[in-house]
Structures are given as C-alpha cells and as structure tokens.
Design a protein around this motif. Structure first.
Motif, PDB file in Angstrom:
ATOM      1  N   ASP A 288       0.847  -1.192   0.000  1.00  0.00           N
ATOM      2  CA  ASP A 288       0.000   0.000   0.000  1.00  0.00           C
ATOM      3  C   ASP A 288       0.886   1.245   0.000  1.00  0.00           C
ATOM      4  O   ASP A 288       0.947   1.989   0.987  1.00  0.00           O
ATOM      5  N   PRO A 289       1.581   1.496  -1.133  1.00  0.00           N
ATOM      6  CA  PRO A 289       2.476   2.653  -1.176  1.00  0.00           C
ATOM      7  C   PRO A 289       1.708   3.968  -1.159  1.00  0.00           C
ATOM      8  O   PRO A 289       0.545   4.045  -1.563  1.00  0.00           O
ATOM      9  N   LEU A 290       2.371   5.003  -0.707  1.00  0.00           N
ATOM     10  CA  LEU A 290       1.815   6.348  -0.703  1.00  0.00           C
ATOM     11  C   LEU A 290       1.630   6.817  -2.142  1.00  0.00           C
ATOM     12  O   LEU A 290       2.488   6.610  -2.990  1.00  0.00           O
ATOM     13  N   THR A 291       0.478   7.428  -2.437  1.00  0.00           N
ATOM     14  CA  THR A 291       0.236   8.007  -3.749  1.00  0.00           C
ATOM     15  C   THR A 291       0.492   9.507  -3.681  1.00  0.00           C
ATOM     16  O   THR A 291      -0.160  10.218  -2.911  1.00  0.00           O
ATOM     17  N   LEU A 292       1.435   9.978  -4.465  1.00  0.00           N
ATOM     18  CA  LEU A 292       1.832  11.381  -4.412  1.00  0.00           C
ATOM     19  C   LEU A 292       1.005  12.214  -5.379  1.00  0.00           C
ATOM     20  O   LEU A 292       0.504  11.714  -6.392  1.00  0.00           O
ATOM     21  N   PRO A 293       0.845  13.522  -5.092  1.00  0.00           N
ATOM     22  CA  PRO A 293       0.045  14.394  -5.972  1.00  0.00           C
ATOM     23  C   PRO A 293       0.728  14.606  -7.315  1.00  0.00           C
ATOM     24  O   PRO A 293       1.930  14.346  -7.469  1.00  0.00           O
ATOM     25  N   GLY A 294      -0.049  15.103  -8.270  1.00  0.00           N
ATOM     26  CA  GLY A 294       0.498  15.319  -9.603  1.00  0.00           C
ATOM     27  C   GLY A 294      -0.208  16.449 -10.312  1.00  0.00           C
ATOM     28  O   GLY A 294      -0.343  17.549  -9.783  1.00  0.00           O
ATOM     29  N   GLU A 295      -0.708  16.160 -11.514  1.00  0.00           N
ATOM     30  CA  GLU A 295      -1.298  17.184 -12.367  1.00  0.00           C
ATOM     31  C   GLU A 295      -2.466  17.906 -11.697  1.00  0.00           C
ATOM     32  O   GLU A 295      -2.759  19.054 -12.029  1.00  0.00           O
ATOM     33  N   ASP A 296      -3.122  17.261 -10.748  1.00  0.00           N
ATOM     34  CA  ASP A 296      -4.260  17.904 -10.097  1.00  0.00           C
ATOM     35  C   ASP A 296      -3.847  19.116  -9.280  1.00  0.00           C
ATOM     36  O   ASP A 296      -4.689  19.965  -8.966  1.00  0.00           O
ATOM     37  N   VAL A 297      -2.567  19.229  -8.931  1.00  0.00           N
ATOM     38  CA  VAL A 297      -2.139  20.386  -8.148  1.00  0.00           C
ATOM     39  C   VAL A 297      -1.285  21.371  -8.948  1.00  0.00           C
ATOM     40  O   VAL A 297      -1.285  22.564  -8.648  1.00  0.00           O
ATOM     41  N   TRP A 298      -0.556  20.916  -9.983  1.00  0.00           N
ATOM     42  CA  TRP A 298       0.266  21.858 -10.736  1.00  0.00           C
ATOM     43  C   TRP A 298      -0.126  21.952 -12.211  1.00  0.00           C
ATOM     44  O   TRP A 298       0.532  22.612 -12.999  1.00  0.00           O
ATOM     45  N   GLY A 299      -1.230  21.347 -12.593  1.00  0.00           N
ATOM     46  CA  GLY A 299      -1.717  21.460 -13.956  1.00  0.00           C
ATOM     47  C   GLY A 299      -0.958  20.560 -14.924  1.00  0.00           C
ATOM     48  O   GLY A 299      -0.012  19.865 -14.556  1.00  0.00           O
ATOM     49  N   ASP A 300      -1.404  20.584 -16.172  1.00  0.00           N
ATOM     50  CA  ASP A 300      -0.736  19.817 -17.223  1.00  0.00           C
ATOM     51  C   ASP A 300       0.514  20.583 -17.626  1.00  0.00           C
ATOM     52  O   ASP A 300       0.465  21.514 -18.426  1.00  0.00           O
ATOM     53  N   ALA A 301       1.645  20.167 -17.079  1.00  0.00           N
ATOM     54  CA  ALA A 301       2.904  20.884 -17.290  1.00  0.00           C
ATOM     55  C   ALA A 301       3.681  20.369 -18.485  1.00  0.00           C
ATOM     56  O   ALA A 301       4.862  20.710 -18.648  1.00  0.00           O
ATOM     57  N   GLY A 302       3.064  19.556 -19.317  1.00  0.00           N
ATOM     58  CA  GLY A 302       3.739  19.102 -20.527  1.00  0.00           C
ATOM     59  C   GLY A 302       5.046  18.404 -20.224  1.00  0.00           C
ATOM     60  O   GLY A 302       5.111  17.470 -19.431  1.00  0.00           O
ATOM     61  N   ALA A 303       6.126  18.856 -20.866  1.00  0.00           N
ATOM     62  CA  ALA A 303       7.425  18.220 -20.709  1.00  0.00           C
ATOM     63  C   ALA A 303       7.999  18.374 -19.303  1.00  0.00           C
ATOM     64  O   ALA A 303       8.938  17.659 -18.932  1.00  0.00           O
ATOM     65  N   ALA A 304       7.455  19.291 -18.507  1.00  0.00           N
ATOM     66  CA  ALA A 304       7.908  19.446 -17.120  1.00  0.00           C
ATOM     67  C   ALA A 304       7.148  18.536 -16.167  1.00  0.00           C
ATOM     68  O   ALA A 304       7.452  18.502 -14.964  1.00  0.00           O
ATOM     69  N   ALA A 305       6.176  17.771 -16.682  1.00  0.00           N
ATOM     70  CA  ALA A 305       5.313  16.974 -15.808  1.00  0.00           C
ATOM     71  C   ALA A 305       6.084  15.904 -15.057  1.00  0.00           C
ATOM     72  O   ALA A 305       6.021  15.831 -13.819  1.00  0.00           O
ATOM     73  N   SER A 306       6.799  15.026 -15.749  1.00  0.00           N
ATOM     74  CA  SER A 306       7.511  13.965 -15.032  1.00  0.00           C
ATOM     75  C   SER A 306       8.676  14.507 -14.200  1.00  0.00           C
ATOM     76  O   SER A 306       8.932  13.971 -13.110  1.00  0.00           O
ATOM     77  N   PRO A 307       9.400  15.573 -14.631  1.00  0.00           N
ATOM     78  CA  PRO A 307      10.362  16.178 -13.704  1.00  0.00           C
ATOM     79  C   PRO A 307       9.713  16.716 -12.432  1.00  0.00           C
ATOM     80  O   PRO A 307      10.292  16.605 -11.343  1.00  0.00           O
ATOM     81  N   PHE A 308       8.509  17.298 -12.542  1.00  0.00           N
ATOM     82  CA  PHE A 308       7.798  17.728 -11.338  1.00  0.00           C
ATOM     83  C   PHE A 308       7.444  16.523 -10.466  1.00  0.00           C
ATOM     84  O   PHE A 308       7.477  16.603  -9.234  1.00  0.00           O
ATOM     85  N   GLN A 309       7.078  15.408 -11.097  1.00  0.00           N
ATOM     86  CA  GLN A 309       6.763  14.203 -10.325  1.00  0.00           C
ATOM     87  C   GLN A 309       7.985  13.739  -9.533  1.00  0.00           C
ATOM     88  O   GLN A 309       7.876  13.362  -8.358  1.00  0.00           O
TER      89      GLN A 309
END
Length: 347
Positions: A288-309
C-alpha cells in the motif's frame, strides 16, 4: 558498478520560483491554479497554473534576454537556481564534462508560430526579426542554458511530451555510464502561452479543457555518491515503452512490474508512487504505497510533468523518515502512446 545518484534538484513551478516554494506547495497539497479573465487570458481555458511573478527581465536581468522566449527563460533560471544552491554545484556541474539533457514537447510554440506569422505578414518573408530565429529551433532552450551557465559537455534535447523527463533521464544515465559526462543536469521545461493553449484546446477535448501548467525542474546526476555532499536518491533505472489506446493502465502496471524486477525489488519495497496524469493508484497485493500528488495540483505541465513528479518524490521524502532506504516509482505517459517508469531509492 556504481549506481547513479541525485545530489541536488531545482524547480520553477506554479508554486513559485525556487525549490523551497515547490517543497512547501507539495506539502500543503493546495492546487496552484488560478482563474483568469478573458482580458488577461484570451483563450477558452479560464483556469491556468502559471509560474507566479515570473518576468524574464526581472529574474534573469536585461542582458541577453531581449529575444529570449519563456520556455528558455524558465530553463535558464532553473539551471541557475540549482547551480547557486550550494558551492560545490557550480564546480561539479559546469565546464568541459558537464552535460545537460532537457526534455521538451516541441520547444516554444509561441516562437515557432510568431516566426511563421511574420513570414506571411511582413513586406518580405526575410524581414522577420532575425534575433528570434534561434528560438524556433527545438534545442534553443538547452543551448541558451549551456551558453549562459558554461555547460560545455554533451547538450541534448529530447522530445516526448509528458514523458519527456523520463526519456531525458534515460539518456542522462547513458551519458554517465559511458563516461561521456562526469555530471548531468537533467529535466524538462514547458511554457504556458496563448499559442500553446490554443494548440492544446484544438487537439484535446473542447468539452473538458485541461488546466495547463508550466515550469522547469532539473536534477543534478552524478555517476556515484560524492564524498563531499549528501545523496538524495539513487536512480535504480528507467523503463520505457508504448501502449495501445485503451490499454494505458495495464501497460503502466506492467512497466512498473518490469522495473521492479530489473532492480531486484518487489512491490513491498515501494514507499511511494507518483502515477501518470489521470491514472488510478496501481493495485498491488500486500503493498500500500503512498500516492503522491500530480497534475491535479500543478496542472498539465507538458514536458515538465515527469520532472515535477520526481521533484515531488524528493520533496515528500524530505519530510517523511519512513522514506529512507525505500523505493519510489514515477510513472508517466503521453497521449502519443509512449510511457515510462523510473525507480529511485531514497537516501
């Protein structure tokens, strides 16, 4: 063989300029989304996730920035923020053997569209502003980072949309393993402009417009743990692949399973998972790993999305002692049917 490590990171995000703003924003879990009026934002999407207060001339100064587009400014500022965050970083991450690998979607949509427009509307096609021509080239941002910050090693731009950051990470690991670089600044950048917003509006679902974001996040990768600095995480590997329409969830689960097997780990070793945008938490029996936030908090960041993750993994690990020695997974997929999974062991 040694394991590549992350020794530093930076982020310029909708939470603000700087690593600390991102750490605090992720910890608070508050969406960095604002609503703009039609006068402020002349496109159908009213909600955006822009980097607040980011004005190129104010952040980088006037010298050399007159013709710099927004995505290049975000990348140049993120590199500078990382290099200035500790004394050793500028020594380690600049010079002849310092590489930069930057993920992108397609460079700057605004620059390409402005130059195309000028060739059609000026009295002569060659009357376009020549200073802006380099901005229309996809690798312009990475080149400007190298020129401004003395990065003289391999300089690479990798296109991959939302998954571009993982493509870039895989490329960076190859540079380190082959001895082509002693350090790599690796990440992705995306700008938020009306031009990009219109492209996304017409290529997506007009009935469900995405909340677009922007920014840049970078990692400082070294081939092994340095003796003079703490290590934030080990990079256990990056697995890339493709998926068929309608098969994304199962494909990402298979990709994660392959990544764990290649790293000699199991689902029980997972501390946290950063899922791809719109993906439900990955099911695992007995874990039961922790699920971290993503696009729902910083929007669709395109190419910066996975670096933000990746940055969100490192930010969350700073505040959770349970992360030490455990594994985090970052999953990413783009609508062009490419996907990836990166595994990190937190230190």
């Amino acid at each position: 063989m040694t394991t590549p490590v992350i020794s530093a990171w930076s982020a310029i995000s909708p939470y603000g300029v700087g690593r600390e703003a991102f750490v605090n924003g992720v910890a608070a879990g508050t969406p960095a989304v604002t609503r703009l009026s039609p006068d402020q934002w002349p496109v159908p999407q009213r909600q955006t996730a822009r980097v607040p207060g980011f004005v190129t001339e104010e952040v980088l100064g006037r010298k050399g920035t007159r013709s710099m587009d927004r995505v290049s400014a975000l990348a140049v500022a993120a590199v500078g923020e990382l290099l200035d965050s500790a004394g050793r970083h500028r020594t380690v991450a600049t010079g002849e053997h310092a590489a930069l690998v930057l993920g992108t979607t397609a460079g700057s949509a605004r620059s390409m569209m402005e130059i195309t427009r000028d060739t059609l509307t000026r009295a002569r096609p060659y009357h376009i502003d020549t200073a802006r021509i380099p901005n229309a080239i996809m690798n312009s941002s990475a080149a400007q980072c190298a020129i401004r910050h003395d990065l003289k090693g391999p300089n690479t731009t990798v296109a991959g949309g939302r998954a571009a950051g993982l493509f870039a990470l895989r490329y960076a690991l190859r540079l380190l393993s082959s001895g082509r670089a002693r350090s790599v600044l690796c990440g992705g950048a995306e700008e938020l402009t009306p031009e990009r917003a219109w492209l996304e509006y017409h290529s997506g679902d007009p009935a469900r417009p995405a909340v677009l974001g922007e920014g840049c996040s970078l990692l400082l990768l070294e081939p092994e743990a340095p003796a003079d600095a703490p290590v934030l995480a080990e990079v256990l590997g990056v697995t890339l692949g493709v998926f068929r329409d309608g098969d994304l969830a199962a494909s990402l689960t298979r990709c994660l399973s392959r990544s764990l097997a290649q790293a000699g780990a199991t689902a029980a070793d997972l501390w946290a998972v950063s899922p791809s945008a719109g993906q439900d938490p990955v099911p695992f029996d007995g874990a039961d790993p922790l699920t971290l936030p993503g696009e729902d908090v910083w929007g669709d960041a395109g190419a910066a999305a996975s670096p933000f993750q990746i940055a969100s993994v490192l930010a969350a690990a700073e505040r959770d002692p349970a992360a030490r020695g455990r594994i985090a997974a970052v999953l990413s997929a783009d609508r062009d049917n490419v996907l990836g999974c990166a595994l990190f062991r937190l230190r």
